[in-house]
Design a protein around this motif. Structure first.
Motif, PDB file in Angstrom:
ATOM      1  N   ARG A   1       0.436  -3.083  -9.503  1.00  0.00           N
ATOM      2  CA  ARG A   1       0.228  -4.232  -8.639  1.00  0.00           C
ATOM      3  C   ARG A   1       0.245  -3.841  -7.153  1.00  0.00           C
ATOM      4  O   ARG A   1       0.320  -4.706  -6.288  1.00  0.00           O
ATOM      5  N   PHE A   2       0.222  -2.574  -6.882  1.00  0.00           N
ATOM      6  CA  PHE A   2       0.133  -2.105  -5.498  1.00  0.00           C
ATOM      7  C   PHE A   2      -1.080  -1.192  -5.367  1.00  0.00           C
ATOM      8  O   PHE A   2      -1.579  -0.641  -6.354  1.00  0.00           O
ATOM      9  N   THR A   3      -1.531  -1.034  -4.150  1.00  0.00           N
ATOM     10  CA  THR A   3      -2.702  -0.215  -3.853  1.00  0.00           C
ATOM     11  C   THR A   3      -2.259   1.199  -3.475  1.00  0.00           C
ATOM     12  O   THR A   3      -1.240   1.382  -2.814  1.00  0.00           O
ATOM     13  N   ILE A   4      -3.016   2.186  -3.906  1.00  0.00           N
ATOM     14  CA  ILE A   4      -2.746   3.580  -3.535  1.00  0.00           C
ATOM     15  C   ILE A   4      -3.909   4.086  -2.691  1.00  0.00           C
ATOM     16  O   ILE A   4      -5.068   3.977  -3.081  1.00  0.00           O
ATOM     17  N   LEU A   5      -3.568   4.628  -1.502  1.00  0.00           N
ATOM     18  CA  LEU A   5      -4.591   5.184  -0.624  1.00  0.00           C
ATOM     19  C   LEU A   5      -4.167   6.575  -0.148  1.00  0.00           C
ATOM     20  O   LEU A   5      -2.978   6.854  -0.014  1.00  0.00           O
ATOM     21  N   PRO A   6      -5.127   7.444   0.122  1.00  0.00           N
ATOM     22  CA  PRO A   6      -4.783   8.766   0.649  1.00  0.00           C
ATOM     23  C   PRO A   6      -4.370   8.657   2.109  1.00  0.00           C
ATOM     24  O   PRO A   6      -4.687   7.671   2.784  1.00  0.00           O
ATOM     25  N   PHE A   7      -3.667   9.660   2.583  1.00  0.00           N
ATOM     26  CA  PHE A   7      -3.229   9.636   3.984  1.00  0.00           C
ATOM     27  C   PHE A   7      -3.057  11.063   4.468  1.00  0.00           C
ATOM     28  O   PHE A   7      -2.452  11.897   3.793  1.00  0.00           O
ATOM     29  N   SER A   8      -3.597  11.357   5.645  1.00  0.00           N
ATOM     30  CA  SER A   8      -3.531  12.698   6.211  1.00  0.00           C
ATOM     31  C   SER A   8      -2.985  12.637   7.621  1.00  0.00           C
ATOM     32  O   SER A   8      -3.362  11.757   8.415  1.00  0.00           O
ATOM     33  N   THR A   9      -2.104  13.584   7.945  1.00  0.00           N
ATOM     34  CA  THR A   9      -1.560  13.647   9.300  1.00  0.00           C
ATOM     35  C   THR A   9      -2.682  13.812  10.315  1.00  0.00           C
ATOM     36  O   THR A   9      -2.610  13.271  11.419  1.00  0.00           O
ATOM     37  N   GLY A  10      -3.729  14.543   9.949  1.00  0.00           N
ATOM     38  CA  GLY A  10      -4.845  14.751  10.865  1.00  0.00           C
ATOM     39  C   GLY A  10      -5.498  13.461  11.313  1.00  0.00           C
ATOM     40  O   GLY A  10      -6.035  13.370  12.424  1.00  0.00           O
ATOM     41  N   TRP A  11      -5.463  12.453  10.453  1.00  0.00           N
ATOM     42  CA  TRP A  11      -6.054  11.166  10.824  1.00  0.00           C
ATOM     43  C   TRP A  11      -5.275  10.470  11.931  1.00  0.00           C
ATOM     44  O   TRP A  11      -5.839   9.698  12.709  1.00  0.00           O
ATOM     45  N   ILE A  12      -3.981  10.721  11.974  1.00  0.00           N
ATOM     46  CA  ILE A  12      -3.109   9.992  12.891  1.00  0.00           C
ATOM     47  C   ILE A  12      -3.547  10.164  14.331  1.00  0.00           C
ATOM     48  O   ILE A  12      -3.449   9.240  15.147  1.00  0.00           O
ATOM     49  N   TYR A  13      -4.073  11.348  14.656  1.00  0.00           N
ATOM     50  CA  TYR A  13      -4.484  11.596  16.034  1.00  0.00           C
ATOM     51  C   TYR A  13      -5.620  10.669  16.458  1.00  0.00           C
ATOM     52  O   TYR A  13      -5.820  10.410  17.643  1.00  0.00           O
ATOM     53  N   ASP A  14      -6.385  10.159  15.485  1.00  0.00           N
ATOM     54  CA  ASP A  14      -7.430   9.190  15.796  1.00  0.00           C
ATOM     55  C   ASP A  14      -6.891   7.760  15.853  1.00  0.00           C
ATOM     56  O   ASP A  14      -7.551   6.866  16.381  1.00  0.00           O
ATOM     57  N   TYR A  15      -5.699   7.563  15.285  1.00  0.00           N
ATOM     58  CA  TYR A  15      -5.119   6.220  15.254  1.00  0.00           C
ATOM     59  C   TYR A  15      -4.272   5.927  16.485  1.00  0.00           C
ATOM     60  O   TYR A  15      -4.016   4.762  16.810  1.00  0.00           O
ATOM     61  N   ILE A  16      -3.784   6.966  17.138  1.00  0.00           N
ATOM     62  CA  ILE A  16      -2.821   6.766  18.223  1.00  0.00           C
ATOM     63  C   ILE A  16      -3.427   7.149  19.569  1.00  0.00           C
ATOM     64  O   ILE A  16      -4.483   7.769  19.640  1.00  0.00           O
ATOM     65  N   SER A  17      -2.736   6.776  20.631  1.00  0.00           N
ATOM     66  CA  SER A  17      -3.131   7.158  21.985  1.00  0.00           C
ATOM     67  C   SER A  17      -2.000   7.959  22.608  1.00  0.00           C
ATOM     68  O   SER A  17      -0.921   8.077  22.035  1.00  0.00           O
TER      69      SER A  17
ATOM     70  N   GLN B   1     -13.351  10.006   4.211  1.00  0.00           N
ATOM     71  CA  GLN B   1     -13.734   9.377   5.473  1.00  0.00           C
ATOM     72  C   GLN B   1     -13.684   7.851   5.381  1.00  0.00           C
ATOM     73  O   GLN B   1     -13.206   7.173   6.301  1.00  0.00           O
ATOM     74  N   ASN B   2     -14.177   7.293   4.286  1.00  0.00           N
ATOM     75  CA  ASN B   2     -14.168   5.833   4.130  1.00  0.00           C
ATOM     76  C   ASN B   2     -12.744   5.288   4.090  1.00  0.00           C
ATOM     77  O   ASN B   2     -12.441   4.247   4.688  1.00  0.00           O
ATOM     78  N   GLU B   3     -11.873   6.012   3.370  1.00  0.00           N
ATOM     79  CA  GLU B   3     -10.476   5.575   3.272  1.00  0.00           C
ATOM     80  C   GLU B   3      -9.769   5.696   4.622  1.00  0.00           C
ATOM     81  O   GLU B   3      -8.949   4.851   4.984  1.00  0.00           O
ATOM     82  N   LYS B   4     -10.107   6.743   5.360  1.00  0.00           N
ATOM     83  CA  LYS B   4      -9.532   6.914   6.701  1.00  0.00           C
ATOM     84  C   LYS B   4      -9.887   5.725   7.595  1.00  0.00           C
ATOM     85  O   LYS B   4      -9.026   5.180   8.299  1.00  0.00           O
ATOM     86  N   GLU B   5     -11.136   5.334   7.561  1.00  0.00           N
ATOM     87  CA  GLU B   5     -11.579   4.197   8.376  1.00  0.00           C
ATOM     88  C   GLU B   5     -10.944   2.895   7.898  1.00  0.00           C
ATOM     89  O   GLU B   5     -10.588   2.024   8.717  1.00  0.00           O
ATOM     90  N   LYS B   6     -10.781   2.770   6.601  1.00  0.00           N
ATOM     91  CA  LYS B   6     -10.158   1.567   6.037  1.00  0.00           C
ATOM     92  C   LYS B   6      -8.724   1.417   6.524  1.00  0.00           C
ATOM     93  O   LYS B   6      -8.297   0.325   6.933  1.00  0.00           O
TER      94      LYS B   6
ATOM     95  N   VAL C   1       0.841  -1.197   0.000  1.00  0.00           N
ATOM     96  CA  VAL C   1       0.000   0.000   0.000  1.00  0.00           C
ATOM     97  C   VAL C   1       0.879   1.250   0.000  1.00  0.00           C
ATOM     98  O   VAL C   1       1.670   1.465   0.923  1.00  0.00           O
ATOM     99  N   LEU C   2       0.744   2.054  -1.042  1.00  0.00           N
ATOM    100  CA  LEU C   2       1.416   3.350  -1.107  1.00  0.00           C
ATOM    101  C   LEU C   2       0.477   4.401  -0.532  1.00  0.00           C
ATOM    102  O   LEU C   2      -0.628   4.596  -1.029  1.00  0.00           O
ATOM    103  N   LEU C   3       0.929   5.088   0.513  1.00  0.00           N
ATOM    104  CA  LEU C   3       0.138   6.143   1.135  1.00  0.00           C
ATOM    105  C   LEU C   3       0.472   7.468   0.460  1.00  0.00           C
ATOM    106  O   LEU C   3       1.498   8.086   0.743  1.00  0.00           O
ATOM    107  N   SER C   4      -0.359   7.901  -0.447  1.00  0.00           N
ATOM    108  CA  SER C   4      -0.094   9.116  -1.220  1.00  0.00           C
ATOM    109  C   SER C   4      -1.414   9.721  -1.693  1.00  0.00           C
ATOM    110  O   SER C   4      -2.048   9.192  -2.615  1.00  0.00           O
ATOM    111  N   THR C   5      -1.809  10.812  -1.068  1.00  0.00           N
ATOM    112  CA  THR C   5      -3.074  11.452  -1.420  1.00  0.00           C
ATOM    113  C   THR C   5      -3.057  11.974  -2.855  1.00  0.00           C
ATOM    114  O   THR C   5      -4.031  11.837  -3.595  1.00  0.00           O
ATOM    115  N   SER C   6      -1.938  12.571  -3.271  1.00  0.00           N
ATOM    116  CA  SER C   6      -1.868  13.128  -4.626  1.00  0.00           C
ATOM    117  C   SER C   6      -2.037  12.043  -5.683  1.00  0.00           C
ATOM    118  O   SER C   6      -2.684  12.250  -6.707  1.00  0.00           O
ATOM    119  N   ASP C   7      -1.476  10.871  -5.449  1.00  0.00           N
ATOM    120  CA  ASP C   7      -1.601   9.786  -6.425  1.00  0.00           C
ATOM    121  C   ASP C   7      -2.948   9.085  -6.345  1.00  0.00           C
ATOM    122  O   ASP C   7      -3.402   8.491  -7.326  1.00  0.00           O
TER     123      ASP C   7
END
Length: 402
Positions: free
Chosen positions: A56-72, A94-99, A38-44
């Motif tokens: 043959r690889f997946t591209i998904l968006p990624f935002s620093t803002g999401w990280i605060y919901d992923y970590i403790s 939002q769907n990609e963030k949850e994924k 999985v390549l984390l690249s919003t622009s792509d």
């Protein structure tokens, strides 16, 4: 159970980043054949579905803002407390963030290929993005390595300094390996931060011996052969030069070098190694009416660039990885750059006579002498580069940690 390998810091628009992405995908697929890369690249992620489906690889968006919901921890708590006062806008993806949030529990490896992110020379957010990715991997116990890149300086100021200093101490000891591409970065990481997980090495693209494109593409693409290119040089500008040097001096350097090449009956190809350099390339072309000055006005892949650069006598390169690609094909370069990484690369290959830094005065006479020298000596310099390349490529296996 699905398994995933995350690649961050990569993208496909800049050809250096694209080359690193392809190498990372190939190498990690060899080590984790059953995992989804999985390549984390919003622009792509914004590319067409048709284009994304060729890989043959997946591209998904990624935002620093999401990280605060992923970590403790305190950083996440502070962010969420702030959001109680001011509710953030709902994420566009939002769907990609949850994924991605669900994937994190099944990520078996994470590599970062940023190239140059952790430095006070850039915006604080660029450093925060980098450090928070490491914090996420640490939070989920994901094995992580930082592939060869530049580091420093760390001259942060104000509230950014407090936060970034805290995050560096908390996160930088975590990766199993941090590869420092330059000695300067290695010294900063080991002396200023006291890190023990750092190894001094070379650029990932430079060290790569082979690339299995069947791990990258579902169907292998076809590229032009450029068989008609001969007795020619290349110009590969970089918009960053105009941020670190005087615009008129930088344009004058390119113009003077091209004029010298034309006087010696060379054709000149103006190429962009990044989409961001489109305007600069056009501006350089506009200085010349001669048909021997050819603007290749399209985005070409890093693979196509390899094919073309091999046909050139030498290049005048300002994109770091345009020089790397050239050296990989034993093609000499005159570097017009803006950072330590250029200096160390040219010293490594015994080519320092061809180094010009836009942060200093660009000496016309010295530049002219370098162009004339390469016009006469490019074959000999090619042999020098070839000999050193063999040493570099046999130095270490960057992916040994996996």
């Amino acid at each position: 159970m699905n398994k995933y390998v995350f690649i961050s810091g990569g993208e496909l628009f800049n050809k250096g980043a694209q080359a690193m992405t392809f190498i990372a995908v190939d190498q990690m697929k060899r080590r984790f054949p059953d995992a989804e890369i999985v390549l984390l690249s919003t622009s792509d992620y914004k590319r067409s579905e048709e284009e994304k489906s060729t890989y043959r690889f997946t591209i998904l968006p990624f935002s620093t803002g999401w990280i605060y919901d992923y970590i403790s921890g305190p950083i996440s708590s502070a962010y969420k407390l702030k959001n109680l006062v001011k509710k953030p806008a709902k994420s566009q993806y939002q769907n990609e963030k949850e994924k991605i949030g669900k994937m994190l529990n099944d990520v078996v490896a994470w590599i970062d290929i940023s190239g140059y992110a952790l430095s006070s020379q850039f915006t604080a957010n660029r450093s925060l993005d980098f450090l928070l990715r490491i914090l996420t991997a640490k939070n989920y116990g994901i094995k992580m390595a930082i592939m060869p890149q530049s580091f420093g300086p760390f001259s942060y100021k104000g509230k950014n300094k407090v936060l970034i200093d805290y995050l560096m101490k908390k996160t930088m000891p975590y990766p199993v390996k941090i590869y420092a591409r330059e000695q300067e970065g290695y010294d900063i990481l080991t002396n200023e931060l006291g890190l023990k997980n750092v190894e001094r090495t070379y650029d990932m693209v430079l060290m790569s011996k082979e690339l299995d494109l069947t791990n990258v593409y579902k169907e292998l693409p076809e590229f032009p052969s450029y068989e008609d290119v001969e007795s020619a040089i290349g110009i590969v500008p970089n918009e960053e030069n105009f941020k670190h040097g005087k615009s008129e001096d930088v344009y004058a350097a390119y113009k003077y070098a091209i004029e010298t090449a034309l006087k010696h009956d060379k054709s000149v190809y103006i190429l962009r190694h990044s989409h961001n350099d489109k305007e600069v390339c056009q501006n350089i072309k506009n200085m010349f009416k001669q048909e021997e000055v050819i603007l290749l006005d399209k985005d070409i892949s890093s693979l196509e660039f390899d094919i073309l650069v091999e046909k050139l006598d030498f290049i005048i390169g300002s994109r770091f990885h345009s020089i790397v690609h050239s050296y990989k094909n034993h093609v000499p370069c005159i570097a017009i750059g803006w950072a330590t990484k250029y200096h160390e690369l040219l010293k490594l290959f015994g080519q320092y006579d061809y180094m010009f830094d836009v942060r200093e005065s660009l000496d016309k006479d010295k530049l002219n002498a370098a162009v004339v020298k390469l016009l006469n000596e490019y074959e000999n310099e090619s042999k020098v580069i070839s000999g050193k390349l063999a040493d570099v490529q046999n130095s270490t296996d960057l992916f040994k940690v996996f």
